[in-house]
Design an enzyme around this catalytic site. Sequence first.
Site, PDB file in Angstrom:
ATOM      1  N   TYR A 107       0.696  -1.243  -0.038  1.00  0.00           N
ATOM      2  CA  TYR A 107       0.106   0.039  -0.077  1.00  0.00           C
ATOM      3  C   TYR A 107       0.897   1.353  -0.066  1.00  0.00           C
ATOM      4  O   TYR A 107       0.428   2.219  -0.618  1.00  0.00           O
ATOM      5  CB  TYR A 107      -0.908   0.102   1.449  1.00  0.00           C
ATOM      6  CG  TYR A 107      -2.164  -0.930   0.957  1.00  0.00           C
ATOM      7  CD1 TYR A 107      -3.225  -0.782   0.061  1.00  0.00           C
ATOM      8  CD2 TYR A 107      -2.397  -1.968   1.778  1.00  0.00           C
ATOM      9  CE1 TYR A 107      -4.026  -1.571  -0.278  1.00  0.00           C
ATOM     10  CE2 TYR A 107      -3.521  -2.655   1.625  1.00  0.00           C
ATOM     11  CZ  TYR A 107      -4.518  -2.521   0.527  1.00  0.00           C
ATOM     12  OH  TYR A 107      -5.502  -3.191   0.365  1.00  0.00           O
ATOM     13  N   GLU A 208       1.390 -31.248   9.428  1.00  0.00           N
ATOM     14  CA  GLU A 208       0.902 -30.412   8.367  1.00  0.00           C
ATOM     15  C   GLU A 208       0.002 -29.650   8.641  1.00  0.00           C
ATOM     16  O   GLU A 208       0.098 -28.518   8.572  1.00  0.00           O
ATOM     17  CB  GLU A 208       0.621 -31.293   7.154  1.00  0.00           C
ATOM     18  CG  GLU A 208       0.035 -30.502   6.073  1.00  0.00           C
ATOM     19  CD  GLU A 208      -0.563 -31.153   4.849  1.00  0.00           C
ATOM     20  OE1 GLU A 208      -1.611 -30.561   4.100  1.00  0.00           O
ATOM     21  OE2 GLU A 208      -0.237 -32.658   4.887  1.00  0.00           O
ATOM     22  N   ASP A 260      -0.373 -35.334   4.780  1.00  0.00           N
ATOM     23  CA  ASP A 260      -1.308 -36.218   4.023  1.00  0.00           C
ATOM     24  C   ASP A 260      -0.473 -37.070   3.336  1.00  0.00           C
ATOM     25  O   ASP A 260       0.513 -36.468   2.721  1.00  0.00           O
ATOM     26  CB  ASP A 260      -2.274 -35.232   3.187  1.00  0.00           C
ATOM     27  CG  ASP A 260      -3.302 -34.482   4.166  1.00  0.00           C
ATOM     28  OD1 ASP A 260      -3.644 -35.126   5.380  1.00  0.00           O
ATOM     29  OD2 ASP A 260      -4.070 -33.708   3.614  1.00  0.00           O
TER      30      ASP A 260
END
Length: 389
Positions: A107, A208, A260
């Site tokens: 910004y 994870e 996973d």
Amino acid sequence: MSGEMFGDEVDIKARLRAAEVMYKKFHRLISDVIKGRPPKLEIPKRTLSNTIFDPERGILVIGEEKLEREFLNVGESRRFMQTLLMASIIYQSLIENEYPTIRDLYYKGKHTIVYRDYSGRKREENTWDEQKESDSVIQDIEVYTGLFREDMLILSKEKGKVVGNMRIRSGGDVIDLSKLGHGAYAIEPTPDLIEFLDVDAEFVLVVEKDAVFQQLHRAGFWKKYKALLVTGSGQPDRATRRFVRRLHEELKLPVYIITDSDPYGWYIYSVYKVGSITLSYESERLATPKAKFLGVQMTDIFGYRGKKPYLSEAERKKFMIKATDKDIKRAKELLNYSWIGKNRRWNVEIRLFLKHLVKLEIEAIASKGLKFFAYQYIPEKIETGDWID
């Protein structure tokens, strides 16, 4: 410096060092102008083609290819301007005792430049349009200066968490990571400013997912097995990766990782272990080459050469998820990465995936019972050395 500096001594030293490095690196451009040379920046290329796997160190590193950004080159002038604009904002933040976020920098630098072209027509050009553009400029400044954004006290959203029998010092305060109730310590975006005071742990377990982290935390896993429990809440941020690297490097703790059982989980492990392609210039401080992949492995599901599966046939039917075309494509991409494709164990894992075309989330193992997951699956795999290195 502008005004009196505040903050603890560690912050002040980091600020002074970063400001000095930036001043010296960019002051060279002024020397070029004075000597009548067109100002230009030479920046290492952050591309896949310039990313190399160093087998001796076991990490991804940036190659020797460089690109030149010249002020007088029409094709490079915009990026040249963006780099100097961002550098000036960061330098000003350093000397003004500020702690900007990467969003703040976006910004602060975003505005429209109005000018006239050679034909006299009025033109408008934004300094940058989206944050990913300004983020890329910050990365260019990192590789050009040799400073990382954490060194420049640029903050980002906290993502990682840790809990365990350990005390640290941060911002002058001593924090006991074993006395946070059901909560955990949020790993700060400047992990190098954390001082390790004392630790009573035998290994680091990185999971994870935040939900699995919370389950193991509440089950008292880290207390029973003298572990430091860490999560990156999905794809880990730089702070979490650096914190894990420090735990291994400075405290000599082995690191085990659970994700996973799918191509995206495997890549998360790869990011912890060897680094990422986009941040290969940071692998030396972010990657943990000796991190071991504990699971969830395809061989945990289907078994392999005498290894018994942890799931029965009925459980496999209940918990397995059909792989998508995107999953399959990603798996084949992983095989093309030398640090994965040339690893015999990873070849077995990924080819089992491509044979069965199914995947499994960590929660499926936990669904057999939290006690099974925390007190049998994890410790058994560590004790028997059932991991991929």
